[in-house]
Design a protein around this motif. Structure first.
Motif, mmCIF file in Angstrom:
data_model
loop_
_atom_site.group_PDB
_atom_site.id
_atom_site.type_symbol
_atom_site.label_atom_id
_atom_site.label_comp_id
_atom_site.label_asym_id
_atom_site.label_seq_id
_atom_site.Cartn_x
_atom_site.Cartn_y
_atom_site.Cartn_z
ATOM 1 N N MET A 32 0.845 -1.196 0.000
ATOM 2 C CA MET A 32 0.000 0.000 0.000
ATOM 3 C C MET A 32 0.880 1.247 0.000
ATOM 4 O O MET A 32 0.596 2.239 0.662
ATOM 5 C CB MET A 32 -0.945 -0.015 1.195
ATOM 6 N N TYR A 33 1.967 1.156 -0.753
ATOM 7 C CA TYR A 33 2.914 2.265 -0.880
ATOM 8 C C TYR A 33 3.430 2.707 0.488
ATOM 9 O O TYR A 33 3.606 3.884 0.754
ATOM 10 C CB TYR A 33 2.273 3.451 -1.613
ATOM 11 N N MET A 34 3.652 1.729 1.353
ATOM 12 C CA MET A 34 4.297 1.881 2.654
ATOM 13 C C MET A 34 3.398 2.407 3.766
ATOM 14 O O MET A 34 3.789 2.351 4.935
ATOM 15 C CB MET A 34 5.568 2.755 2.571
ATOM 16 N N THR A 35 2.231 2.913 3.453
ATOM 17 C CA THR A 35 1.401 3.442 4.524
ATOM 18 C C THR A 35 0.807 2.323 5.382
ATOM 19 O O THR A 35 0.429 1.262 4.877
ATOM 20 C CB THR A 35 0.266 4.334 3.975
ATOM 21 N N GLY A 36 0.709 2.589 6.681
ATOM 22 C CA GLY A 36 0.035 1.669 7.598
ATOM 23 C C GLY A 36 -1.322 2.186 8.027
ATOM 24 O O GLY A 36 -1.999 1.571 8.858
ATOM 25 N N LEU A 37 -1.739 3.328 7.457
ATOM 26 C CA LEU A 37 -2.950 4.012 7.891
ATOM 27 C C LEU A 37 -4.171 3.103 7.861
ATOM 28 O O LEU A 37 -4.941 3.032 8.829
ATOM 29 C CB LEU A 37 -3.177 5.235 6.993
ATOM 30 N N TYR A 38 -4.360 2.386 6.759
ATOM 31 C CA TYR A 38 -5.613 1.653 6.571
ATOM 32 C C TYR A 38 -5.662 0.380 7.408
ATOM 33 O O TYR A 38 -6.693 0.073 8.017
ATOM 34 C CB TYR A 38 -5.801 1.356 5.083
#
Length: 491
Positions: A100-106
Motif C-alpha cells: 500500500m505504498y508503505m502506509t500503515g494508515l488503513y
C-alpha cells in the motif's frame, strides 16, 4: 518600530509585565513578518498584549524578569488527532505495508482503534499536556466526538478549534494491497449534523476560547454532496473547513480511478477550495515522485485557490516519504501551516523535520529557512484559521505567548534563540506558557492537566485496544502479530 500602548477597558485578570526581555519575537505589521527585538518590555492584561517596547510606565500587578528569556508568540497546530494517537505509541513508528505504498494508515485504522471514551480522554489529556509543554497555544483537534471532549479542552486552557470528524464511508481491507470502501451515506449525514451541534456547544462554552472547524474526514470517504454542503456550512458560519487530501498514494490512485483527476483537481472542480479551507497533508501532488501523474497542475491550483496546507512531516517520514518540498509550496504562494498529526505531539520537532526534509528533497539548503517554518507555525496557522489576532506579538493581539529559558543548556550560546529552539532545545526550553493571559505552563509543566495520571491510564487503554484487534483485523491477527515488538523477548 513604533511603540503602542493598548489600554483595556475592563480588566478581568491583572496586568503582567515581562520586564526587559532579552529577546522578543515581535510582529512587524508594516513588513508583515516576525522580527527580533532586544531589551524591551511586554505587558498584557486580560486576554490582550497592551504594550511592547522599552520602559513600560504603567502599573503592573505581576512583574517577570525577562533578562534570561526569549518571548515568542504561541504556536498554532492546525492538524492533530489527540484522541487516539498516543494510544499508538510503540506501535505505529515502524508499521506500514509495502503493498500500500508503505502506509500503515488503513490496516492500523481497521485493526486498532480507541476502544472507548475513557481511552480517548486519557489519550487527549496526555497529548494536550504534551502540546502545551512545547509551546502550542492553539490547536485544531480532528477527533471523533466523545463525551467530555469540550470540558477537557476548556480545562486545558488551550485555544481550541474542535473539528468533529464524519464521513460517508469507512475503509476496510481484505488483503494487504487493495483498499475497499463501505458506504453509508445516511451515517455521514447524521455525523455532519452531530458535528455542527458539537461546534455550537464549543462556541457557547463560557471559557470563550473554543471554536470549531467543519471537518469531513477524507476526500475519498465523503460524497461530493457531503463535501459541498460541509464547505457551505463552514462559509455560512464563518468557520474554517478541513479535509484530508492527497495523504496517500492509494488515495490519489483511487480518486484518479473514480474521476480521472487528482484529489486536488477534483477538490477544485467541486468548489471546496478557497480561503478558509485547510487541506490535511496535500503531500502527494501530481509532481510528487511517488505519483508522477502527467498533469503537473496541483501546486498551482493550491496557490491560486487561497487554501492552506497543514504539513505534518513525522507520519510520512516514518514511511520513507516527504513533501517535495515545503520551499516550493511556499514560493508558489500556498498558505502553509504545521500540524503534529501523530504522537509525539511536538510542533517544534515538526518545524525541525520540515526544514531538514525539505532540504533533502530539494538537495538545497536554501530551499527553506527557519523563519519560514516559524511563520508557518504561527502566522500561517492563524491565516488558515481565519484569525488575525493570534500567532503574533504586538499590542492588541491575543496574549498567547511562550517564555523560552535562555539558561537551558540546549539554548546556549543564545546567539540566535529561534535556531536554538528549533534545532537544539525544542520543548526543553519552554518555561512558561500563557493563553488569553492565563498561565497554563509553569516551569515546564502544564498546570491545568495531569499528564502523569493520563499516562498511567494509557497502557490499560492500549491493552483494551490490542485485545480487540483479532475481531477487527482482516487476518484475525493479534496486535503483536500486526506490530511485533522491536526486539525479541528472551526466555
Amino acid at each position: 518600530m513604533p511603540t503602542t500602548l493598548i489600554r483595556p477597558t475592563t480588566l478581568i485578570r491583572p496586568t503582567t509585565l515581562i520586564r526587559n526581555a532579552a529577546w522578543v519575537i515581535a510582529w512587524d505589521a508594516a513588513a508583515q513578518c516576525h522580527t527580533y527585538r532586544r531589551g524591551v518590555d511586554l505587558a498584557f492584561a486580560d486576554d490582550r498584549v497592551i504594550y511592547l517596547g522599552p520602559n513600560f510606565a504603567g502599573a503592573a500587578d505581576r512583574v517577570i524578569d525577562g533578562g534570561d528569556v526569549c518571548v515568542i508568540p504561541g504556536l498554532i497546530d492546525i492538524h492533530s488527532h489527540p484522541h487516539h494517537e498516543p494510544l499508538y505509541r510503540g506501535m505505529r513508528e515502524e508499521h506500514g505495508l509495502p503493498g500500500m505504498y508503505m502506509t500503515g494508515l488503513y490496516e492500523r485504522g481497521q485493526a486498532l482503534s480507541a476502544p472507548d471514551d475513557e481511552a480517548r480522554a486519557a489519550s487527549a489529556e496526555f497529548a494536550f499536556a504534551e502540546l502545551l509543554q512545547c509551546g502550542v497555544t492553539s490547536l485544531v483537534d480532528i477527533s471523533a466526538p466523545w463525551d467530555g471532549w469540550i470540558e477537557l479542552f476548556a480545562r486545558s486552557g488551550m485555544r481550541g478549534f474542535l473539528a468533529p470528524g464524519y464521513a460517508s464511508a469507512r475503509w476496510y481491507l481484505e488483503d494487504d494491497h487493495e483498499l475497499h470502501y463501505a458506504w453509508d451515506e445516511a451515517r455521514g449525514r447524521a455525523g455532519f449534523q452531530a458535528a455542527l451541534g458539537v461546534i455550537d456547544a464549543a462556541q457557547a462554552h463560557p471559557c470563550g476560547r473554543l471554536s470549531g472547524v467543519v471537518s469531513p474526514m477524507q476526500i475519498d470517504t465523503c460524497t461530493e454532496d457531503l463535501l459541498r454542503d460541509s464547505r457551505d456550512a463552514a462559509r455560512e458560519r464563518h468557520l474554517p473547513f478541513t479535509v484530508h487530501v492527497s495523504q496517500s498514494v492509494v488515495e490519489v490512485r483511487e480518486m484518479i480511478r473514480r474521476h480521472g483527476r487528482t484529489p486536488i483537481q477534483w477538490a477544485r472542480d467541486i468548489g471546496i477550495l478557497g480561503e478558509g479551507a485547510i487541506l490535511g497533508h496535500a503531500l502527494f501532488l501530481d509532481t510528487n515522485s511517488w505519483v508522477r501523474w502527467h498533469t503537473k497542475t496541483d501546486l498551482g491550483i493550491l496557490a491560486d485557490s487561497g487554501c492552506a496546507v497543514a504539513h505534518c512531516p513525522t507520519p510520512f517520514a516514518r514511511y520513507g516519504q516527504t513533501m517535495e518540498n515545503f520551499g516550493d509550496y511556499s514560493r508558489a504562494g500556498v498558505v502553509m501551516g504545521l500540524g503534529t498529526d501523530c504522537s509525539p505531539h511536538n510542533l517544534v520537532e515538526e518545524m525541525r523535520k520540515a526544514a531538514v526534509l525539505a532540504r533533502i528533497a530539494a538537495r538545497d539548503i536554501a530551499t527553506v529557512g527557519t523563519a519560514d517554518l516559524f511563520h508557518a507555525a504561527t502566522v500561517g496557522g492563524a491565516t488558515a484559521l481565519l484569525r488575525d489576532d493570534i500567532g503574533r506579538l504586538a499590542p492588541g493581539m491575543k496574549a498567547d505567548l511562550v517564555l523560552l529559558d535562555l539558561n537551558c543548556p540546549q539554548m546556549q550560546p543564545a546567539r540566535d534563540p529561534l535556531r536554538g529552539f528549533v534545532y537544539h532545545a525544542a520543548d526543553r526550553a519552554v518555561r512558561d506558557v500563557f493563553v488569553d493571559g492565563r498561565q497554563v505552563v509553569a516551569a515546564g509543566k502544564a498546570v491545568t492537566l495531569d499528564q502523569a495520571a493520563a499516562g498511567a491510564q494509557l497502557r490499560a487503554a492500549q491493552e483494551r485496544m490490542e485485545a480487540a484487534a483479532p475481531s477487527r483485523d482482516y487476518l484475525r491477527r493479534t496486535a503483536d502479530e500486526i506490530v511485533p515488538l522491536s526486539l525479541r523477548v528472551a526466555e
